[in-house]
Design a protein around this motif. Sequence first.
Motif, PDB file in Angstrom:
ATOM      1  N   ARG A 154       8.824   8.221  16.712  1.00  0.00           N
ATOM      2  CA  ARG A 154       8.237   8.996  17.720  1.00  0.00           C
ATOM      3  C   ARG A 154       7.467  10.485  17.309  1.00  0.00           C
ATOM      4  NH1 ARG A 154      10.263   5.020  18.063  1.00  0.00           N
ATOM      5  NH2 ARG A 154      11.186   3.868  19.914  1.00  0.00           N
ATOM      6  N   THR A 155       7.945  11.115  16.188  1.00  0.00           N
ATOM      7  CA  THR A 155       7.345  11.989  15.308  1.00  0.00           C
ATOM      8  C   THR A 155       7.125  11.655  13.993  1.00  0.00           C
ATOM      9  OG1 THR A 155       9.212  13.311  14.449  1.00  0.00           O
ATOM     10  CG2 THR A 155       8.542  13.608  16.925  1.00  0.00           C
ATOM     11  N   SER A 156       6.556  12.601  13.332  1.00  0.00           N
ATOM     12  CA  SER A 156       6.242  12.031  11.834  1.00  0.00           C
ATOM     13  C   SER A 156       7.047  12.835  10.972  1.00  0.00           C
ATOM     14  CB  SER A 156       4.715  12.098  11.435  1.00  0.00           C
ATOM     15  OG  SER A 156       3.924  11.310  12.194  1.00  0.00           O
ATOM     16  N   ILE A 157       7.931  13.488  11.287  1.00  0.00           N
ATOM     17  CA  ILE A 157       8.801  14.602  10.394  1.00  0.00           C
ATOM     18  C   ILE A 157       9.093  14.047   9.187  1.00  0.00           C
ATOM     19  CG2 ILE A 157      10.920  15.686  10.418  1.00  0.00           C
ATOM     20  CD1 ILE A 157      10.647  16.341  13.668  1.00  0.00           C
ATOM     21  N   VAL A 158       9.671  12.662   9.223  1.00  0.00           N
ATOM     22  CA  VAL A 158      10.044  12.254   7.947  1.00  0.00           C
ATOM     23  C   VAL A 158       8.833  12.155   6.722  1.00  0.00           C
ATOM     24  CG1 VAL A 158       9.250   9.850   8.121  1.00  0.00           C
ATOM     25  CG2 VAL A 158      11.529  10.418   6.995  1.00  0.00           C
ATOM     26  N   LEU A 159       7.772  12.200   7.270  1.00  0.00           N
ATOM     27  CA  LEU A 159       6.399  12.194   6.167  1.00  0.00           C
ATOM     28  C   LEU A 159       5.876  13.922   6.085  1.00  0.00           C
ATOM     29  CD1 LEU A 159       4.147   9.360   7.616  1.00  0.00           C
ATOM     30  CD2 LEU A 159       5.911   9.224   5.911  1.00  0.00           C
ATOM     31  N   GLU A 160       5.925  14.579   7.121  1.00  0.00           N
ATOM     32  CA  GLU A 160       5.430  15.684   7.111  1.00  0.00           C
ATOM     33  C   GLU A 160       6.306  16.911   6.436  1.00  0.00           C
ATOM     34  OE1 GLU A 160       2.831  16.842  10.336  1.00  0.00           O
ATOM     35  OE2 GLU A 160       3.329  14.891  11.296  1.00  0.00           O
TER      36      GLU A 160
ATOM     37  N   SER B 286      -1.157  19.582   9.175  1.00  0.00           N
ATOM     38  CA  SER B 286      -1.107  20.565   8.111  1.00  0.00           C
ATOM     39  C   SER B 286      -0.950  19.978   6.746  1.00  0.00           C
ATOM     40  CB  SER B 286       0.045  21.401   8.361  1.00  0.00           C
ATOM     41  OG  SER B 286       1.444  20.822   8.245  1.00  0.00           O
ATOM     42  N   ARG B 287      -0.988  18.464   6.640  1.00  0.00           N
ATOM     43  CA  ARG B 287      -0.871  17.816   5.484  1.00  0.00           C
ATOM     44  C   ARG B 287      -2.030  16.763   4.981  1.00  0.00           C
ATOM     45  NH1 ARG B 287       3.085  21.203   5.314  1.00  0.00           N
ATOM     46  NH2 ARG B 287       5.127  20.532   6.068  1.00  0.00           N
TER      47      ARG B 287
ATOM     48  N   ILE C 149       4.279  16.713  -4.395  1.00  0.00           N
ATOM     49  CA  ILE C 149       4.520  15.367  -3.443  1.00  0.00           C
ATOM     50  C   ILE C 149       5.570  16.040  -2.420  1.00  0.00           C
ATOM     51  CG2 ILE C 149       4.976  13.143  -2.833  1.00  0.00           C
ATOM     52  CD1 ILE C 149       4.158  12.756  -5.740  1.00  0.00           C
ATOM     53  N   ILE C 150       4.850  16.092  -0.750  1.00  0.00           N
ATOM     54  CA  ILE C 150       5.973  16.331   0.010  1.00  0.00           C
ATOM     55  C   ILE C 150       6.877  15.077   0.324  1.00  0.00           C
ATOM     56  CG2 ILE C 150       6.125  16.928   2.435  1.00  0.00           C
ATOM     57  CD1 ILE C 150       3.356  18.646   2.081  1.00  0.00           C
ATOM     58  N   SER C 151       5.968  13.839   0.536  1.00  0.00           N
ATOM     59  CA  SER C 151       6.878  12.702   0.851  1.00  0.00           C
ATOM     60  C   SER C 151       5.812  11.600   0.453  1.00  0.00           C
ATOM     61  CB  SER C 151       7.138  12.534   2.291  1.00  0.00           C
ATOM     62  OG  SER C 151       5.960  12.360   3.082  1.00  0.00           O
ATOM     63  N   THR C 152       6.410  10.295   0.511  1.00  0.00           N
ATOM     64  CA  THR C 152       5.582   9.098  -0.024  1.00  0.00           C
ATOM     65  C   THR C 152       6.110   8.036   1.018  1.00  0.00           C
ATOM     66  OG1 THR C 152       7.359   7.955  -1.230  1.00  0.00           O
ATOM     67  CG2 THR C 152       5.991   9.534  -2.589  1.00  0.00           C
ATOM     68  N   TYR C 153       5.236   7.216   1.114  1.00  0.00           N
ATOM     69  CA  TYR C 153       5.576   5.999   1.923  1.00  0.00           C
ATOM     70  C   TYR C 153       4.895   4.773   1.653  1.00  0.00           C
ATOM     71  CZ  TYR C 153       1.357   7.091   4.891  1.00  0.00           C
ATOM     72  OH  TYR C 153       0.034   7.351   5.596  1.00  0.00           O
ATOM     73  N   ALA C 154       5.349   3.724   1.866  1.00  0.00           N
ATOM     74  CA  ALA C 154       4.779   2.254   1.558  1.00  0.00           C
ATOM     75  C   ALA C 154       4.883   1.196   2.623  1.00  0.00           C
ATOM     76  CB  ALA C 154       5.408   1.934   0.333  1.00  0.00           C
ATOM     77  N   GLY C 155       3.963   0.441   2.862  1.00  0.00           N
ATOM     78  CA  GLY C 155       4.065  -0.526   3.610  1.00  0.00           C
ATOM     79  C   GLY C 155       3.547  -1.844   3.090  1.00  0.00           C
TER      80      GLY C 155
ATOM     81  N   GLY D 233       0.900  -1.124  -0.101  1.00  0.00           N
ATOM     82  CA  GLY D 233      -0.019  -0.029   0.081  1.00  0.00           C
ATOM     83  C   GLY D 233       0.898   1.332   0.182  1.00  0.00           C
ATOM     84  N   VAL D 234       0.780   2.087  -0.975  1.00  0.00           N
ATOM     85  CA  VAL D 234       1.367   3.331  -1.109  1.00  0.00           C
ATOM     86  C   VAL D 234       0.625   4.537  -0.937  1.00  0.00           C
ATOM     87  CG1 VAL D 234       2.813   4.659  -2.810  1.00  0.00           C
ATOM     88  CG2 VAL D 234       3.118   2.277  -2.602  1.00  0.00           C
ATOM     89  N   HIS D 235       1.125   5.491  -0.119  1.00  0.00           N
ATOM     90  CA  HIS D 235       0.507   6.776   0.108  1.00  0.00           C
ATOM     91  C   HIS D 235       1.630   8.034  -0.219  1.00  0.00           C
ATOM     92  CE1 HIS D 235      -1.543   3.994   3.235  1.00  0.00           C
ATOM     93  NE2 HIS D 235      -2.464   4.734   2.879  1.00  0.00           N
ATOM     94  N   LEU D 236       0.759   9.121  -0.772  1.00  0.00           N
ATOM     95  CA  LEU D 236       1.409  10.375  -0.892  1.00  0.00           C
ATOM     96  C   LEU D 236       1.009  11.384   0.096  1.00  0.00           C
ATOM     97  CD1 LEU D 236       0.742  10.643  -4.633  1.00  0.00           C
ATOM     98  CD2 LEU D 236       2.491   9.416  -3.703  1.00  0.00           C
ATOM     99  N   VAL D 237       2.018  12.050   0.379  1.00  0.00           N
ATOM    100  CA  VAL D 237       1.836  13.358   1.538  1.00  0.00           C
ATOM    101  C   VAL D 237       1.794  14.471   0.664  1.00  0.00           C
ATOM    102  CG1 VAL D 237       2.534  14.252   3.775  1.00  0.00           C
ATOM    103  CG2 VAL D 237       2.707  11.773   3.440  1.00  0.00           C
ATOM    104  N   LEU D 238       0.880  15.330   0.663  1.00  0.00           N
ATOM    105  CA  LEU D 238       0.573  16.572   0.126  1.00  0.00           C
ATOM    106  C   LEU D 238       0.411  17.693   0.935  1.00  0.00           C
ATOM    107  CD1 LEU D 238      -1.555  14.667  -2.747  1.00  0.00           C
ATOM    108  CD2 LEU D 238       0.828  15.505  -3.149  1.00  0.00           C
ATOM    109  N   SER D 239       0.077  18.778   0.448  1.00  0.00           N
ATOM    110  CA  SER D 239      -0.291  20.085   1.268  1.00  0.00           C
ATOM    111  C   SER D 239      -1.502  20.003   1.316  1.00  0.00           C
ATOM    112  CB  SER D 239       0.362  21.400   0.499  1.00  0.00           C
ATOM    113  OG  SER D 239      -0.264  22.506   0.936  1.00  0.00           O
ATOM    114  N   ARG D 240      -2.136  20.202   2.422  1.00  0.00           N
ATOM    115  CA  ARG D 240      -3.482  20.375   2.845  1.00  0.00           C
ATOM    116  C   ARG D 240      -4.046  21.533   2.102  1.00  0.00           C
ATOM    117  NH1 ARG D 240      -5.938  19.379   8.556  1.00  0.00           N
ATOM    118  NH2 ARG D 240      -7.951  20.196   8.342  1.00  0.00           N
ATOM    119  N   GLU D 241      -3.219  22.651   2.075  1.00  0.00           N
ATOM    120  CA  GLU D 241      -3.774  24.052   1.650  1.00  0.00           C
ATOM    121  C   GLU D 241      -3.778  23.898   0.157  1.00  0.00           C
ATOM    122  OE1 GLU D 241      -1.704  28.759   2.463  1.00  0.00           O
ATOM    123  OE2 GLU D 241      -0.393  26.724   2.436  1.00  0.00           O
TER     124      GLU D 241
END
Length: 559
Positions: free
Chosen positions: A506-512, A302-303, A346-352, A267-275
Amino acid sequence: MQPLSSRERAYNFNELANNSFDILVIGGGITGAGVALDAVSRGYSVALVEKADFASGTSSKSTKLVHGGIRYLPNFDIALVHEALVERGLLLQNAPFLVNPVAFVLPIYEGDKHPVGMPFTTPKGIGLNRLLDAGLWMYDGLAGRRNISRHHHISRQEVLERAPTLISEGLKEGFIYYDGQTNDVRLTMTVLRTAARSGAVIANYAEVTGFEMSHDHITGAVVHDNIGDQQFTVRARHVVNATGVFSEQVESLTGHTPEIQVEPSKGVHLVLSREQLQLGDDAIVLPETEDKRILFIVPWESRAIYGTTDTGTGDLNHPNASQDDITYLLKYLNRYLSVNVTEDDIISTYAGYRPLVKPRQKNASTAKLSRTHAVIESPSGLVTITGGKLTTYRRMAQDTLDLISRRDSMKPVHPTESLPLQGSAAWPLTQHELQKRGTSLGLSSSIIQHLGGAYGSNANAVFDLIEQDASLGQQLISDLPYIKAEVIYACRYEMAMKPSDILARRTSIVLEDRERGQGVVDEVTRLMAQEFHWPSTEQQALMQTYRSNIQNQVLAEKH
């Protein structure tokens, strides 16, 4: 409050090597965490080991939803949906600071044939909205008294008010329905901390490399400390394999042919700007794809999180979003939204990888495999729990412990149904007190809200650190709510051992963060070094490792 520091980790290794336990849990994702908590709540002595960091696999790669799985209704997976909706209700009750209700806008377009992945359709799509309405009534009904709120029909106009960037051409009407949202890693850490508070002995970077057997029956596991580079044996009466997509590999260490087949589905997700997407507080369901998937755009601080795909397998240890995955997701985003989103946005992507339990017949599509979990006993006595989804982790753990209780000729009890997770105590009142205390420390309301949502009443321990050193109230990154005190907190109370543990979990900095934490890794490492007394050579090596891992991930997305 129970410390989970590096000193505690070293102490735990000593405990693991020198004691015998009732239950050893292998795997520190949400499933293993749930099993440890259920076991310790029933009075068992419990050990838990995880080969990397807690929640570093699939448990940090979800759509961050606590949901019934609306896409399983058209396949008549009624039992699965009911189970997940009951669990959603229990999570809202037992972890109120971690789980929030969210409304979903489901638009209906002219010519839709398979909305929400319906496997069948009606002639020319006539009456589909009535079928959807009936399905949503069923969704509400299956949640029973724990339902968040009833779905309702909305006009074309209201769809566009709630989701202004949806294309208006061909839009007929829509529905609103409700589900829950969480931070998957914070949930995993909270379950682990709750288990540790009750006596579970847990350790990360502790890899099971083999089993100790007596008369072909498991009596313990050989564990390698991947940081301290030492090896020891953990002895236990029962061993639970809760390693998700690695279940088969772990089971094969017994020397027996694995009882289960796991079909990993990416499953792949994209992180984008909410604005940029002009996304309000409501999530959006993209109604239809050619392969009958269901895609969500979900507001997340904010994402916006957008996904997910359902494709085959690759490197299980390093899942990445491929160029094909990104192209697929952008195609549908740009089909349904009036704003044009490109790869540069795209701000970041993640997959699992989801650990889908594989049927015995060949050529089954992973998108069609059910998410129902399975608890399986191997001839060696190993108990494997796999399948399922984030939302149903508690029920999966309960079913696993019921099997062990029966083995021990004990009547199964279900203490976790009404067990508040750590940080939940008197939540609405605590939330109000955190607001007051945070304001007096000079923190912004967005930082206070973030700390409450991440730690619940344990946010007071973060405030204590700021009271001792005001500089720890500073943000790590200017447009995100994370502060320096969280780095110290993660080292002392959440067994963070490496910069990546803090930046990615512990934070989600890598995604946001657009730089995925590369701009702040020096500062995070410096703060950790003060806690761990790392020499400058070790600091440099850790920072370099983090940066090269991020760069490798970015490169993988280009292919």
